[in-house]
Design a protein around this motif. Structure first.
Motif, PDB file in Angstrom:
ATOM      1  N   GLY A 380       0.830  -1.196   0.000  1.00  0.00           N
ATOM      2  CA  GLY A 380       0.000   0.000   0.000  1.00  0.00           C
ATOM      3  C   GLY A 380       0.863   1.243   0.000  1.00  0.00           C
ATOM      4  N   ALA A 381       0.300   2.350   0.525  1.00  0.00           N
ATOM      5  CA  ALA A 381       0.917   3.686   0.468  1.00  0.00           C
ATOM      6  C   ALA A 381       1.112   4.074  -1.002  1.00  0.00           C
ATOM      7  N   MET A 382       2.188   4.781  -1.344  1.00  0.00           N
ATOM      8  CA  MET A 382       2.342   5.243  -2.717  1.00  0.00           C
ATOM      9  C   MET A 382       3.786   5.140  -3.194  1.00  0.00           C
ATOM     10  N   TYR A 383       4.530   4.210  -2.574  1.00  0.00           N
ATOM     11  CA  TYR A 383       5.967   4.180  -2.832  1.00  0.00           C
ATOM     12  C   TYR A 383       6.511   2.786  -3.132  1.00  0.00           C
ATOM     13  N   VAL A 384       7.601   2.794  -3.915  1.00  0.00           N
ATOM     14  CA  VAL A 384       8.462   1.614  -4.010  1.00  0.00           C
ATOM     15  C   VAL A 384       9.767   2.014  -3.327  1.00  0.00           C
ATOM     16  N   PHE A 385      10.197   1.216  -2.339  1.00  0.00           N
ATOM     17  CA  PHE A 385      11.440   1.507  -1.626  1.00  0.00           C
ATOM     18  C   PHE A 385      12.414   0.392  -1.980  1.00  0.00           C
ATOM     19  N   GLY A 386      13.378   0.714  -2.843  1.00  0.00           N
ATOM     20  CA  GLY A 386      14.199  -0.359  -3.372  1.00  0.00           C
ATOM     21  C   GLY A 386      15.693  -0.139  -3.192  1.00  0.00           C
ATOM     22  N   ARG A 387      16.409  -1.276  -3.112  1.00  0.00           N
ATOM     23  CA  ARG A 387      17.866  -1.224  -3.019  1.00  0.00           C
ATOM     24  C   ARG A 387      18.437  -1.127  -4.427  1.00  0.00           C
ATOM     25  N   LEU A 388      19.377  -0.196  -4.597  1.00  0.00           N
ATOM     26  CA  LEU A 388      19.976   0.021  -5.915  1.00  0.00           C
ATOM     27  C   LEU A 388      20.935  -1.111  -6.257  1.00  0.00           C
ATOM     28  N   PRO A 389      21.136  -1.363  -7.533  1.00  0.00           N
ATOM     29  CA  PRO A 389      22.083  -2.430  -7.897  1.00  0.00           C
ATOM     30  C   PRO A 389      23.532  -2.001  -7.629  1.00  0.00           C
ATOM     31  N   ARG A 390      24.393  -2.959  -7.567  1.00  0.00           N
ATOM     32  CA  ARG A 390      25.858  -2.780  -7.482  1.00  0.00           C
ATOM     33  C   ARG A 390      26.306  -1.881  -6.322  1.00  0.00           C
ATOM     34  N   GLY A 391      25.549  -1.892  -5.230  1.00  0.00           N
ATOM     35  CA  GLY A 391      25.958  -1.118  -4.046  1.00  0.00           C
ATOM     36  C   GLY A 391      25.970   0.384  -4.269  1.00  0.00           C
TER      37      GLY A 391
END
Ligand code: PMP
Length: 448
Positions: A380-391
């Motif tokens: 839910g909410a309105m966000y994607v919280f993601g880890r970036l590739p390659r550090g």
């Protein structure tokens, strides 16, 4: 007594000077202001120096106050991070004023217009003369309407439980500032919207952070919450659907947290402003029946009324009164015509802002996955919280994106999640696709 007090003042001033110098040294080597290990070591020395339990509790409160002072002195001296999500937002606005075209994916703000009947009620309130000072807790009809809505969660509420506030942000400030005292502790589950910790710091309240991870699907460990609680802990803040992760806790897990709080007589501050933005089953903290529950709500997200600055808090009557007294001191009351607009909004059918944004969020998630971000699909909410590739670092990527016309929020601002970014889904699908093209070009190291 005078001599002891004066000696304490001299020592405090000396301690502050030391904190400032340590802050400069930390800045010189790029070290963070917070240092949990140092703090734990000092805490155990202080505990060992105390004669009994009563003295230890008092010393621990005083230590919380001193540590907060140090953090404040060191943070105030530090240059504002160029990569906090508010800094990115301000810079994006400035670039727009210069004529640049910016895709806004850094801010959680529905792009639809507020409901027409709410705008009409604002004008009608002015025409009808509802333009004078009001009472601090808000107009009775609006409090009644909010009480009726929130009573649906199983605890019967009246207007005595409701205080109308300048958005949920001010409700949160009022709850922390009026119910906690310097030296008290607030437990915050991270990643978190930064205002809980910031309000606490301002109030001299110590923040204890319980970190969650992507690997554990952003679910807090109950034993970690239990061990974060000390005799000085007075409140725990929860926020589901969550900003920034989009997580909704399973009902059982949320209940376990509230039960821990209830056993220790802690306030639960449940920020429920994203409740209409849920893709899964969601439960209000009010369902628990825990008598120290404070819920914050807002028309910003539910009714796309961010600029009206109106929301409310639900609290036990005594706590609601304390919050209202502080609101009276700070701003007398929420502007009366705005309260009439909010009343019209609450009385009508909920608008489609949430449905539309959730649809966009569904569309954004696969694009984020394709860009190489690692994340837990938002509930839910309105966000994607993601880890970036390659550090890659979220702050650096956000700055480079901004140079190319895309504003996104670095993860560091939500509690030290440096390799993460938060993408907001509050724009039309083609705009989001344009934003993701920019992010892709940055991540692939390509030219603008
Ligand atoms: N709580 C959370 C979790 C938020 O994300 C925000 C705003 N982004 C607020 C509260 C504040 O909302 P308001 O506009 O009602 O002050």
């Amino acid at each position: 007594m005078d001599a002891v007090t004066l000696e304490m003042v001299r020592l405090l001033s000396r301690r502050s000077g030391l904190a400032r110098r340590i802050g400069e040294a930390k800045r010189g080597i790029g070290a963070p202001v917070d240092d949990a290990a140092r703090e734990a070591s000092l805490r155990s020395k202080v505990a060992a120096a105390c004669a009994g339990e009563g003295e230890a509790a008092m010393a621990s409160r005083l230590l919380n106050f001193l540590i907060n002072e140090s953090v404040q002195v060191q943070s105030d001296a530090a240059p504002a991070a160029a990569t906090s999500h508010t800094a990115i937002f301000q810079e994006a606005k400035r670039l727009e004023e210069e004529g640049h075209d910016i895709v806004h994916m850094e801010v959680g703000e529905p792009d639809s217009a507020p409901p027409e009947h709410a705008a009409a009620a604002l004008a009608a309130a002015c025409a009808a003369g509802h333009t004078k000072y009001g009472t601090a807790p808000g107009i009775a009809e609006l409090r009644d309407a909010a009480a009726e809505i929130e009573s649906a969660h199983g605890t019967p509420l009246t207007r005595e439980n409701v205080i109308v506030t300048m958005g949920a942000r001010f409700a949160i400030y009022l709850a922390i500032e009026s119910l906690l005292s310097p030296g008290d502790e607030l437990v915050v589950i991270e990643p978190a919207w930064p205002a809980y910790a910031q309000c606490a710091m301002r109030a001299g309240v110590k923040v204890t952070r319980v970190r969650t991870t992507l690997e554990s699907k952003w679910e807090p460990d109950i034993s970690e919450i239990e061990s974060a609680i000390t005799p000085n802990t007075k409140m725990i803040a929860i926020n589901y659907p969550n900003n920034p992760t989009g997580k909704v806790l399973p009902a059982r897990r949320q209940r376990e947290i509230i039960d821990v709080a209830a056993r220790r007589s802690l306030y639960v501050l449940s920020d429920e402003i994203y409740a209409p933005y849920s893709l899964v089953e969601w439960h209000s903290a009010l369902e628990s029946g825990h008598d120290r529950t404070i819920v914050t709500q807002s028309l910003s997200k539910s009714h796309a009324m961010t600029g009206f600055r109106v929301g409310y808090a639900v609290a036990p009557p005594r706590e609601a009164q304390r919050m209202a007294r502080l609101q009276s001191l700070c701003l007398t009351c929420v502007p009366t015509p705005v309260q009439h607009a909010a009343l019209a909004a609450l009385r009508a059918e909920p608008p489609g802002a949430a449905r539309e944004t959730l649809e966009r969020l569904r569309g954004l998630a696969p694009m984020a996955a394709e860009a190489g971000l690692e994340f837990d699909g938002p509930d839910g909410a309105m966000y994607v919280f993601g880890r970036l590739p390659r550090g890659l670092d979220g702050g650096e990527v956000a700055l480079e994106c901004l140079r190319r016309g895309l504003a996104i929020a670095p993860g560091a601002g939500f509690g030290g999640y440096g390799p993460f970014v938060r993408l907001s889904a509050c724009r039309e699908a083609p705009v989001l696709a344009r934003g993701m093209d920019i992010l892709n070009s940055v991540l692939s190291g390509g030219g603008p």
